[in-house]
Design a protein around this motif. Structure first.
Motif, PDB file in Angstrom:
ATOM      1  N   GLU A   1     -48.897 -36.950  -4.438  1.00 13.12           N
ATOM      2  CA  GLU A   1     -49.534 -36.960  -5.747  1.00 13.12           C
ATOM      3  C   GLU A   1     -48.897 -35.887  -6.622  1.00 13.12           C
ATOM      4  N   GLY A   2     -48.633 -36.239  -7.860  1.00 11.28           N
ATOM      5  CA  GLY A   2     -47.971 -35.317  -8.772  1.00 11.28           C
ATOM      6  C   GLY A   2     -46.533 -35.671  -9.041  1.00 11.28           C
ATOM      7  N   ILE A   3     -45.946 -36.554  -8.215  1.00 13.80           N
ATOM      8  CA  ILE A   3     -44.576 -37.029  -8.438  1.00 13.80           C
ATOM      9  C   ILE A   3     -44.643 -38.292  -9.289  1.00 13.80           C
ATOM     10  N   HIS A   4     -43.988 -38.271 -10.444  1.00 18.91           N
ATOM     11  CA  HIS A   4     -43.971 -39.407 -11.365  1.00 18.91           C
ATOM     12  C   HIS A   4     -42.578 -40.037 -11.328  1.00 18.91           C
ATOM     13  N   ALA A   5     -42.508 -41.274 -10.833  1.00 13.25           N
ATOM     14  CA  ALA A   5     -41.218 -41.919 -10.603  1.00 13.25           C
ATOM     15  C   ALA A   5     -40.712 -42.648 -11.839  1.00 13.25           C
ATOM     16  N   LEU A   6     -39.485 -42.349 -12.244  1.00 10.97           N
ATOM     17  CA  LEU A   6     -38.824 -43.108 -13.297  1.00 10.97           C
ATOM     18  C   LEU A   6     -38.510 -44.510 -12.782  1.00 10.97           C
ATOM     19  N   PRO A   7     -38.540 -45.530 -13.654  1.00  8.42           N
ATOM     20  CA  PRO A   7     -38.296 -46.907 -13.197  1.00  8.42           C
ATOM     21  C   PRO A   7     -36.813 -47.234 -13.041  1.00  8.42           C
TER      22      PRO A   7
ATOM     23  N   PHE B   1     -34.015 -43.321  -6.276  1.00 10.37           N
ATOM     24  CA  PHE B   1     -35.325 -42.844  -6.700  1.00 10.37           C
ATOM     25  C   PHE B   1     -35.116 -41.595  -7.534  1.00 10.37           C
ATOM     26  N   SER B   2     -35.846 -41.491  -8.632  1.00 15.45           N
ATOM     27  CA  SER B   2     -35.775 -40.300  -9.470  1.00 15.45           C
ATOM     28  C   SER B   2     -37.137 -40.068 -10.101  1.00 15.45           C
ATOM     29  N   GLY B   3     -37.627 -38.848 -10.007  1.00 12.78           N
ATOM     30  CA  GLY B   3     -38.940 -38.577 -10.564  1.00 12.78           C
ATOM     31  C   GLY B   3     -39.112 -37.118 -10.931  1.00 12.78           C
ATOM     32  N   PHE B   4     -40.203 -36.855 -11.630  1.00 10.68           N
ATOM     33  CA  PHE B   4     -40.577 -35.499 -12.002  1.00 10.68           C
ATOM     34  C   PHE B   4     -41.862 -35.131 -11.274  1.00 10.68           C
ATOM     35  N   GLY B   5     -41.913 -33.896 -10.798  1.00  9.74           N
ATOM     36  CA  GLY B   5     -43.135 -33.397 -10.195  1.00  9.74           C
ATOM     37  C   GLY B   5     -43.833 -32.448 -11.142  1.00  9.74           C
ATOM     38  N   LEU B   6     -45.066 -32.734 -11.484  1.00 12.53           N
ATOM     39  CA  LEU B   6     -45.874 -31.884 -12.348  1.00 12.53           C
ATOM     40  C   LEU B   6     -47.171 -31.566 -11.618  1.00 12.53           C
ATOM     41  N   PHE B   7     -47.442 -30.274 -11.422  1.00 12.24           N
ATOM     42  CA  PHE B   7     -48.586 -29.876 -10.610  1.00 12.24           C
ATOM     43  C   PHE B   7     -49.397 -28.834 -11.363  1.00 12.24           C
TER      44      PHE B   7
ATOM     45  N   LEU C   1     -51.889 -25.899 -12.248  1.00 15.96           N
ATOM     46  CA  LEU C   1     -52.156 -24.624 -11.602  1.00 15.96           C
ATOM     47  C   LEU C   1     -53.542 -24.118 -11.967  1.00 15.96           C
ATOM     48  N   ASP C   2     -54.103 -23.283 -11.111  1.00 15.17           N
ATOM     49  CA  ASP C   2     -55.417 -22.707 -11.390  1.00 15.17           C
ATOM     50  C   ASP C   2     -55.385 -21.848 -12.648  1.00 15.17           C
ATOM     51  N   THR C   3     -54.211 -21.329 -12.972  1.00 13.64           N
ATOM     52  CA  THR C   3     -54.080 -20.469 -14.159  1.00 13.64           C
ATOM     53  C   THR C   3     -54.019 -21.263 -15.453  1.00 13.64           C
ATOM     54  N   GLY C   4     -53.944 -22.584 -15.335  1.00 12.37           N
ATOM     55  CA  GLY C   4     -53.867 -23.433 -16.516  1.00 12.37           C
ATOM     56  C   GLY C   4     -52.476 -23.901 -16.841  1.00 12.37           C
ATOM     57  N   GLY C   5     -51.461 -23.379 -16.154  1.00 11.00           N
ATOM     58  CA  GLY C   5     -50.080 -23.805 -16.384  1.00 11.00           C
ATOM     59  C   GLY C   5     -49.709 -24.990 -15.508  1.00 11.00           C
ATOM     60  N   VAL C   6     -48.407 -25.275 -15.455  1.00 11.87           N
ATOM     61  CA  VAL C   6     -47.891 -26.399 -14.680  1.00 11.87           C
ATOM     62  C   VAL C   6     -46.644 -25.955 -13.925  1.00 11.87           C
ATOM     63  N   ALA C   7     -46.590 -26.240 -12.640  1.00  4.48           N
ATOM     64  CA  ALA C   7     -45.377 -26.053 -11.848  1.00  4.48           C
ATOM     65  C   ALA C   7     -44.618 -27.367 -11.851  1.00  4.48           C
ATOM     66  N   HIS C   8     -43.318 -27.304 -12.042  1.00  5.48           N
ATOM     67  CA  HIS C   8     -42.540 -28.530 -12.224  1.00  5.48           C
ATOM     68  C   HIS C   8     -41.307 -28.543 -11.325  1.00  5.48           C
ATOM     69  N   CYS C   9     -40.838 -29.752 -11.042  1.00  8.19           N
ATOM     70  CA  CYS C   9     -39.604 -29.928 -10.284  1.00  8.19           C
ATOM     71  C   CYS C   9     -39.054 -31.316 -10.571  1.00  8.19           C
ATOM     72  N   SER C  10     -37.806 -31.537 -10.215  1.00 12.37           N
ATOM     73  CA  SER C  10     -37.247 -32.885 -10.221  1.00 12.37           C
ATOM     74  C   SER C  10     -37.021 -33.301  -8.774  1.00 12.37           C
ATOM     75  N   PHE C  11     -37.160 -34.581  -8.498  1.00 13.88           N
ATOM     76  CA  PHE C  11     -37.054 -35.098  -7.135  1.00 13.88           C
ATOM     77  C   PHE C  11     -36.253 -36.381  -7.179  1.00 13.88           C
TER      78      PHE C  11
END
Length: 227
Positions: A25-31, A80-86, A88-98
């Motif tokens: 959960e949190g990984i958004h896959a490009l089509p 497969f190519s996607g973005f990870g957006l997670f 955070l408790d602080t209100g921000g977002v941790a991100h990555c590419s996968f």
């Protein structure tokens, strides 16, 4: 909600055997696997999922950009190519590419292939290359950290800054054919590096190579519905 991703593609007129893994959960896959004529609609669905709190103005403005990104990733041969957006408790977002790709490796034994990959990657002192024993077979990990210099016109402060980025890359030789899968995670959110390492480990535990694209491996974890 996690998703089981099943890949079966053709590269240079060669059919790549099926492979499956669970995307957290949190990984958004490009089509990237959608036909060219269907990508505008698929990209719009992607944008709505990426920005669920947005509106039509945001989605309409973002969709063309992500369609170009999708076409670039597909043209690069990524399965497969996607973005990870997670959040955070602080209100921000941790991100990555996968991303996941596969290349022809002309091997008959995945262990011998992994030994060769480890020897090549270990020859570069910038790589932290290690042998992995996964449920699906042998693999090799490579971790690299790089520091980038950002020019003043790219920073909020208007001053030159340095940005540390990390990459986790896993080479997994197919046991079902002469190909090697490459799982790559890139991030500049280095304060959450440990969490991204844990996520990568969890993904790798789910990798399997079904007997066919239509029938999951009877001994594997993919008897549930797949995407």
């Amino acid at each position: 909600m996690t998703e089981t991703v099943r890949l079966n593609a053709t590269r240079d007129a060669q059919i790549i055997p099926p492979m499956a893994f669970v995307a957290p959960e949190g990984i958004h896959a490009l089509p990237v696997d959608v036909a060219l004529g269907q990508r505008p609609t698929a990209t719009m669905e992607f944008v709505r999922g990426l920005f669920p709190g947005g509106d039509d103005a945001l989605w309409q403005s973002a969709a063309p950009f992500y369609q170009l990104v999708t076409e670039a990733m597909a043209s690069a041969g990524l399965a497969f190519s996607g973005f990870g957006l997670f959040a955070l408790d602080t209100g921000g977002v941790a991100h990555c590419s996968f991303t996941v790709a596969a290349y022809a490796s002309d091997h008959t034994d995945p262990e011998i292939a992994a030994q060769g990959i480890l020897a090549v990657l270990s020859s570069d002192p910038m790589n932290d290359a290690r042998w992995l024993d996964l449920p699906c077979g042998p693999a090799v990990s490579r971790i690299t950290l790089r520091e980038l210099t950002l020019s003043a016109d790219m920073t909020a402060s208007g001053e030159q800054a340095r940005l540390l980025t990390g990459q986790i890359q896993i080479h997994v030789p197919f046991p079902t054919g002469p190909f090697t899968a490459v799982f790559t995670i890139d991030t500049a959110a280095m304060e959450y590096w440990g969490e991204f390492c844990d996520m990568t480990t969890a993904i790798l535990q789910t990798v399997s190579f079904p007997v066919s694209a239509d029938e999951p491996d009877a001994d594997g974890p993919f008897s549930e519905a797949s995407v």
